[in-house]
Design a protein around this motif. Structure first.
Motif, PDB file in Angstrom:
ATOM      1  N   PHE A  79      42.877 -30.047  72.112  1.00 23.14           N
ATOM      2  CA  PHE A  79      43.694 -28.930  71.632  1.00 23.14           C
ATOM      3  C   PHE A  79      44.232 -28.125  72.812  1.00 23.14           C
ATOM      4  O   PHE A  79      43.798 -28.290  73.952  1.00 23.14           O
ATOM      5  N   ALA A  84      41.287 -22.807  69.758  1.00 24.19           N
ATOM      6  CA  ALA A  84      41.972 -23.678  68.796  1.00 24.19           C
ATOM      7  C   ALA A  84      41.045 -24.800  68.358  1.00 24.19           C
ATOM      8  O   ALA A  84      41.005 -25.162  67.173  1.00 24.19           O
ATOM      9  N   THR A  87      38.312 -23.239  66.062  1.00 21.39           N
ATOM     10  CA  THR A  87      38.858 -22.907  64.745  1.00 21.39           C
ATOM     11  C   THR A  87      39.081 -24.152  63.909  1.00 21.39           C
ATOM     12  O   THR A  87      38.719 -24.200  62.723  1.00 21.39           O
ATOM     13  N   ALA A 237      48.267 -27.031  67.144  1.00 17.84           N
ATOM     14  CA  ALA A 237      47.753 -26.455  68.400  1.00 17.84           C
ATOM     15  C   ALA A 237      47.416 -27.574  69.384  1.00 17.84           C
ATOM     16  O   ALA A 237      46.286 -27.734  69.834  1.00 17.84           O
TER      17      ALA A 237
END
Length: 387
Positions: A79, A84, A87, A237
């Motif tokens: 990512f 990112a 998450t 992302a």
């Protein structure tokens, strides 16, 4: 798999790019198809082929193969930043009505994810003291689907007993996710202790030069493919080919950097133990640390982060000490070649605002400088601390 093979050969096919020693940056957004049938296949198997760089790219693929091998997992996905990756790993496993148990005091933006973002979408989160595995067991509910770990924690470095917690989670069919950035994949492998998804901020040790952002999630092929097909492709992302190349460059020197950092850190900590101005050193690899034996069990070596508690009642003295350091940069991240500090006092603002951490805490990150060079800097800063 031999680490030298992973870092220097795995995922690389030099015959495919003119026998270049360093792999090229495939700086392209698109990959062309010769026939409709070929394009149809690419669309149906986008997780497996290079079709559109928002999905796969050869430079990024090389990085992912190496990181999965370093963590001992089947697959990995990269990512554009560490958060990112965190998450995507978390939201890939939850839905409205679910419950998450998370270790207290995680990385700032992980804390925001848990306590501000997830509740907006009907996901309940319970934060627990991770030092006792039973705290996780007691917090579990019938709708608990995820346990989130960060061992050690970001600033005060509490550990969690990874194997004990994952064993409890597996008994109940609960997914476990851990942020392994502190230890690097060289010094701790949570997947071997039962963790389902291992996350890194590649910005830190993996990059190693403070010039690139990135993140990675490592896990089973099934879980990583699920993330690819949903959170990764939907939210976008992604890691750029250029940034993937910089992270590949960082990986080449990861073992020698980590060994140098570990050795210098031990020397700096030994010096700080002798200073009257230091009330406490928070570092899991000190024999006096309450979780020392767990640290030695879970991690193969120490890394470069520790926190000191200065012996003072005056925030001005903390400021003076930190401001007097000439060779420790003051910055938020870590993991590069340069040594850094992050004073908790920086979070103390005007008015009645108080940080969750005592203002006497200063987090250190030790880089690649000579230990004597850093110790001389600390010496002169302590001399100016009292004014």
């Amino acid at each position: 798999m031999d680490i030298s093979y992973i870092l220097n050969e795995l995922g690389e096919d030099r015959s495919a790019y003119f026998n270049a020693v360093a792999p090229p940056i495939f700086q392209t957004s698109n990959f062309a198809c010769k026939t409709v049938a070929e394009m149809r296949f690419a669309l149906e198997h986008e997780a497996e082929v290079d079709f559109y760089t928002r999905g796969n790219n050869p430079t990024v693929d090389m990085l992912e193969k190496k990181l999965a091998a370093l963590e001992g997992t089947e697959h990995a996905i990269a990512f554009g930043s560490g958060i990112a990756a965190v998450t995507a790993a978390v939201i890939s496993r939850v839905k409205a009505g679910d419950h998450v148990v998370c270790v207290k005091k995680p990385y700032t933006w992980t804390n925001k994810l848990m306590n501000h973002f997830l509740p907006r979408f009907g996901v309940e989160v319970t934060m627990v003291d991770g030092a006792d595995p039973q705290n996780f067991s007691q917090a579990m509910q019938e709708n608990t689907v995820l346990i989130y770990l960060e061992s050690p924690n970001s600033f005060t470095f509490e550990l969690q007993d990874i194997a004990a917690i994952t064993a409890m989670a597996k008994e109940r069919g609960i997914t476990t996710v851990i942020d392994n950035s502190f230890a690097s994949p060289l010094f701790q492998n949570p997947a071997a202790m039962g963790v389902d998804l291992v996350v890194h901020s590649a910005t830190k040790y993996i990059g190693g030069h403070s010039d690139v952002m990135g993140g990675v999630v490592c896990g089973s092929r099934e879980m990583i493919n699920q993330i690819f097909e949903t959170e990764y492709m939907t939210l976008g992302a992604v890691l750029s080919p250029n940034d993937a190349w910089l992270l590949l460059r960082g990986l080449r020197t990861l073992p020698v950097r980590m060994e140098r950092i570990a050795q210098t850190t031990r020397q700096v900590v030994a010096y700080l133990q002798q200073r009257h101005e230091v009330e406490e050193i928070i570092w899991p690899f000190l024999p006096s640390h309450p979780q020392y034996h767990l640290a030695k069990k879970q991690m193969r070596n120490n890394t470069g982060q520790f926190t000191i508690r200065l012996r003072t009642d005056h925030i001005e003295e903390v400021d003076r000490f930190c401001d007097s350091l000439q060779h420790f940069l003051m910055a938020a991240s870590w993991g590069g070649h340069e040594s850094l500090i992050y004073p908790a006092a920086a979070s103390y603002k005007s008015g009645n605002y108080k940080s969750a951490l005592p203002f006497t805490l200063v987090r250190f990150y030790i880089g690649l400088e000579d230990p004597e060079y850093l110790i001389r800097d600390l010496e002169q800063a302590f001399g100016k601390m009292r004014g």
